[in-house]
Design a protein around this motif. Structure first.
Motif, PDB file in Angstrom:
ATOM      1  N   GLY A  40       0.895  -1.256   0.036  1.00 55.25           N
ATOM      2  CA  GLY A  40      -0.067  -0.047  -0.007  1.00 55.25           C
ATOM      3  C   GLY A  40       0.755   1.158   0.189  1.00 55.25           C
ATOM      4  O   GLY A  40       0.350   2.306   0.374  1.00 55.25           O
ATOM      5  N   GLU A  41       2.065   1.148  -0.345  1.00 46.56           N
ATOM      6  CA  GLU A  41       2.858   2.330  -0.489  1.00 46.56           C
ATOM      7  C   GLU A  41       3.023   2.882  -1.906  1.00 46.56           C
ATOM      8  O   GLU A  41       3.294   2.139  -2.551  1.00 46.56           O
ATOM      9  CB  GLU A  41       4.332   1.966   0.062  1.00 46.56           C
ATOM     10  CG  GLU A  41       4.484   1.417   1.628  1.00 46.56           C
ATOM     11  CD  GLU A  41       5.584   0.952   2.153  1.00 46.56           C
ATOM     12  OE1 GLU A  41       6.406   1.105   1.434  1.00 46.56           O
ATOM     13  OE2 GLU A  41       5.659   0.566   3.406  1.00 46.56           O
ATOM     14  N   GLY A  42       3.285   4.156  -1.931  1.00 44.35           N
ATOM     15  CA  GLY A  42       3.304   4.696  -3.253  1.00 44.35           C
ATOM     16  C   GLY A  42       2.026   4.888  -4.080  1.00 44.35           C
ATOM     17  O   GLY A  42       1.057   4.670  -3.593  1.00 44.35           O
ATOM     18  N   LEU A  43       2.221   4.926  -5.369  1.00 40.30           N
ATOM     19  CA  LEU A  43       1.078   5.233  -6.337  1.00 40.30           C
ATOM     20  C   LEU A  43       0.748   3.813  -6.728  1.00 40.30           C
ATOM     21  O   LEU A  43       1.355   2.974  -6.832  1.00 40.30           O
ATOM     22  CB  LEU A  43       1.446   6.167  -7.559  1.00 40.30           C
ATOM     23  CG  LEU A  43       1.814   7.476  -7.166  1.00 40.30           C
ATOM     24  CD1 LEU A  43       2.344   8.210  -8.335  1.00 40.30           C
ATOM     25  CD2 LEU A  43       0.795   8.010  -6.522  1.00 40.30           C
ATOM     26  N   MET A  44      -0.462   3.676  -7.028  1.00 43.55           N
ATOM     27  CA  MET A  44      -1.005   2.468  -7.992  1.00 43.55           C
ATOM     28  C   MET A  44      -0.090   2.011  -9.067  1.00 43.55           C
ATOM     29  O   MET A  44       0.134   0.914  -9.357  1.00 43.55           O
ATOM     30  CB  MET A  44      -2.264   2.469  -7.941  1.00 43.55           C
ATOM     31  CG  MET A  44      -3.041   1.263  -8.416  1.00 43.55           C
ATOM     32  SD  MET A  44      -4.932   1.365  -9.327  1.00 43.55           S
ATOM     33  CE  MET A  44      -5.731   2.003  -7.948  1.00 43.55           C
ATOM     34  N   PHE A  45       0.022   2.899  -9.792  1.00 41.74           N
ATOM     35  CA  PHE A  45       0.807   2.683 -10.951  1.00 41.74           C
ATOM     36  C   PHE A  45       2.110   3.337 -11.126  1.00 41.74           C
ATOM     37  O   PHE A  45       2.344   4.392 -10.443  1.00 41.74           O
ATOM     38  CB  PHE A  45       0.001   3.236 -12.149  1.00 41.74           C
ATOM     39  CG  PHE A  45      -1.491   2.647 -12.577  1.00 41.74           C
ATOM     40  CD1 PHE A  45      -1.281   1.403 -12.910  1.00 41.74           C
ATOM     41  CD2 PHE A  45      -2.379   3.229 -12.260  1.00 41.74           C
ATOM     42  CE1 PHE A  45      -2.771   0.772 -13.314  1.00 41.74           C
ATOM     43  CE2 PHE A  45      -3.628   2.866 -12.267  1.00 41.74           C
ATOM     44  CZ  PHE A  45      -3.874   1.494 -12.901  1.00 41.74           C
ATOM     45  N   LYS A  46       3.110   2.717 -11.935  1.00 43.62           N
ATOM     46  CA  LYS A  46       4.642   3.188 -11.865  1.00 43.62           C
ATOM     47  C   LYS A  46       4.586   4.747 -12.516  1.00 43.62           C
ATOM     48  O   LYS A  46       3.737   4.839 -13.215  1.00 43.62           O
ATOM     49  CB  LYS A  46       5.504   2.183 -12.442  1.00 43.62           C
ATOM     50  CG  LYS A  46       5.331   0.972 -11.945  1.00 43.62           C
ATOM     51  CD  LYS A  46       6.234   0.056 -12.781  1.00 43.62           C
ATOM     52  CE  LYS A  46       6.520  -1.479 -12.368  1.00 43.62           C
ATOM     53  NZ  LYS A  46       6.988  -2.289 -13.231  1.00 43.62           N
ATOM     54  N   GLN A  47       5.816   5.315 -12.201  1.00 41.24           N
ATOM     55  CA  GLN A  47       6.006   6.530 -12.689  1.00 41.24           C
ATOM     56  C   GLN A  47       6.512   6.518 -14.169  1.00 41.24           C
ATOM     57  O   GLN A  47       7.066   5.327 -14.584  1.00 41.24           O
ATOM     58  CB  GLN A  47       7.059   7.321 -11.989  1.00 41.24           C
ATOM     59  CG  GLN A  47       6.474   7.643 -10.438  1.00 41.24           C
ATOM     60  CD  GLN A  47       5.171   8.495 -10.487  1.00 41.24           C
ATOM     61  OE1 GLN A  47       5.237   9.508 -11.140  1.00 41.24           O
ATOM     62  NE2 GLN A  47       4.180   8.152  -9.809  1.00 41.24           N
ATOM     63  N   LEU A  48       6.489   7.666 -14.887  1.00 38.98           N
ATOM     64  CA  LEU A  48       6.785   7.677 -16.171  1.00 38.98           C
ATOM     65  C   LEU A  48       8.302   7.086 -16.505  1.00 38.98           C
ATOM     66  O   LEU A  48       8.705   6.744 -17.490  1.00 38.98           O
ATOM     67  CB  LEU A  48       6.542   8.987 -16.774  1.00 38.98           C
ATOM     68  CG  LEU A  48       5.162   9.404 -17.408  1.00 38.98           C
ATOM     69  CD1 LEU A  48       5.220  10.751 -18.093  1.00 38.98           C
ATOM     70  CD2 LEU A  48       4.883   8.179 -18.390  1.00 38.98           C
ATOM     71  N   ASP A  49       9.214   7.630 -15.603  1.00 37.07           N
ATOM     72  CA  ASP A  49      10.513   7.413 -15.685  1.00 37.07           C
ATOM     73  C   ASP A  49      11.026   6.034 -15.532  1.00 37.07           C
ATOM     74  O   ASP A  49      11.968   5.732 -15.707  1.00 37.07           O
ATOM     75  CB  ASP A  49      11.351   8.183 -14.713  1.00 37.07           C
ATOM     76  CG  ASP A  49      10.966   8.046 -13.296  1.00 37.07           C
ATOM     77  OD1 ASP A  49      10.134   7.628 -13.050  1.00 37.07           O
ATOM     78  OD2 ASP A  49      11.679   8.801 -12.521  1.00 37.07           O
ATOM     79  N   SER A  50       9.901   5.036 -15.247  1.00 38.25           N
ATOM     80  CA  SER A  50      10.471   3.654 -15.147  1.00 38.25           C
ATOM     81  C   SER A  50      10.205   3.195 -16.556  1.00 38.25           C
ATOM     82  O   SER A  50       9.099   3.320 -17.288  1.00 38.25           O
ATOM     83  CB  SER A  50       9.420   2.920 -14.415  1.00 38.25           C
ATOM     84  OG  SER A  50       9.495   1.672 -14.446  1.00 38.25           O
ATOM     85  N   PRO A  51      11.069   2.436 -17.104  1.00 32.02           N
ATOM     86  CA  PRO A  51      11.102   2.097 -18.482  1.00 32.02           C
ATOM     87  C   PRO A  51       9.975   1.023 -19.037  1.00 32.02           C
ATOM     88  O   PRO A  51       9.699   1.052 -19.848  1.00 32.02           O
ATOM     89  CB  PRO A  51      12.688   1.296 -18.639  1.00 32.02           C
ATOM     90  CG  PRO A  51      13.085   0.987 -17.332  1.00 32.02           C
ATOM     91  CD  PRO A  51      12.414   1.955 -16.255  1.00 32.02           C
ATOM     92  N   SER A  52       9.509   0.422 -18.007  1.00 31.15           N
ATOM     93  CA  SER A  52       8.374  -0.866 -18.254  1.00 31.15           C
ATOM     94  C   SER A  52       7.065  -0.197 -17.990  1.00 31.15           C
ATOM     95  O   SER A  52       6.291  -1.009 -18.294  1.00 31.15           O
ATOM     96  CB  SER A  52       8.694  -1.829 -17.322  1.00 31.15           C
ATOM     97  OG  SER A  52       8.364  -1.698 -16.053  1.00 31.15           O
ATOM     98  N   ALA A  53       6.972   1.278 -17.925  1.00 37.91           N
ATOM     99  CA  ALA A  53       5.684   1.798 -17.373  1.00 37.91           C
ATOM    100  C   ALA A  53       5.619   2.725 -18.667  1.00 37.91           C
ATOM    101  O   ALA A  53       6.018   3.652 -18.532  1.00 37.91           O
ATOM    102  CB  ALA A  53       5.814   2.468 -16.046  1.00 37.91           C
TER     103      ALA A  53
END
Length: 121
Positions: A66-79
């Motif tokens: 339950g930590e952080g955002l539900m979806f990865k940030q843009l700077d993550s290559p797989s997201a």
């Protein structure tokens, strides 16, 4: 917030049915996911892994703890996060903040009541 409720939020955010979600995990029917959502089963490691493989945009820290955002940030290559997913992330964060504020207000009210009771003694 429990992993069951996070899983339900994820299914809602992905805008898929429980059956479709289960099928994306390689399940023929949705029974296992339904049982997890209703607290009759805890998700096993392989189930979590299947979710993260089927939906690589999902943040594992959020799903597990339950930590952080539900979806990865843009700077993550797989997201590849869309504007709609960003809005859902912001809505979720606002929801979390509202829950925390409510809890803090309740705690504050209880403490004030205890202080008032102590003063009147």
């Amino acid at each position: 917030m429990t992993i069951e409720s996070r899983l339900q939020q994820l299914i809602d955010a992905l805008n898929v049915s429980v059956l479709e979600f289960a099928r994306q995990l390689g399940e023929r029917r949705g029974e296992k996911v339904y049982h997890i959502l209703h607290g009759r089963l805890k998700p096993r490691y392989d189930t979590i892994e299947k979710i993260l493989v089927a939906y690589p945009q999902v943040n594992a820290d959020w799903l597990l703890r339950g930590e952080g955002l539900m979806f990865k940030q843009l700077d993550s290559p797989s997201a590849a996060i869309t504007t709609e997913e960003r809005l859902r992330n912001m809505e979720f964060l606002l929801f979390q903040l509202t829950e925390r504020i409510t809890l803090l207000q309740q705690t504050n009210d209880q403490l004030l009541a205890e202080i008032t009771a102590l003063k009147s003694r």
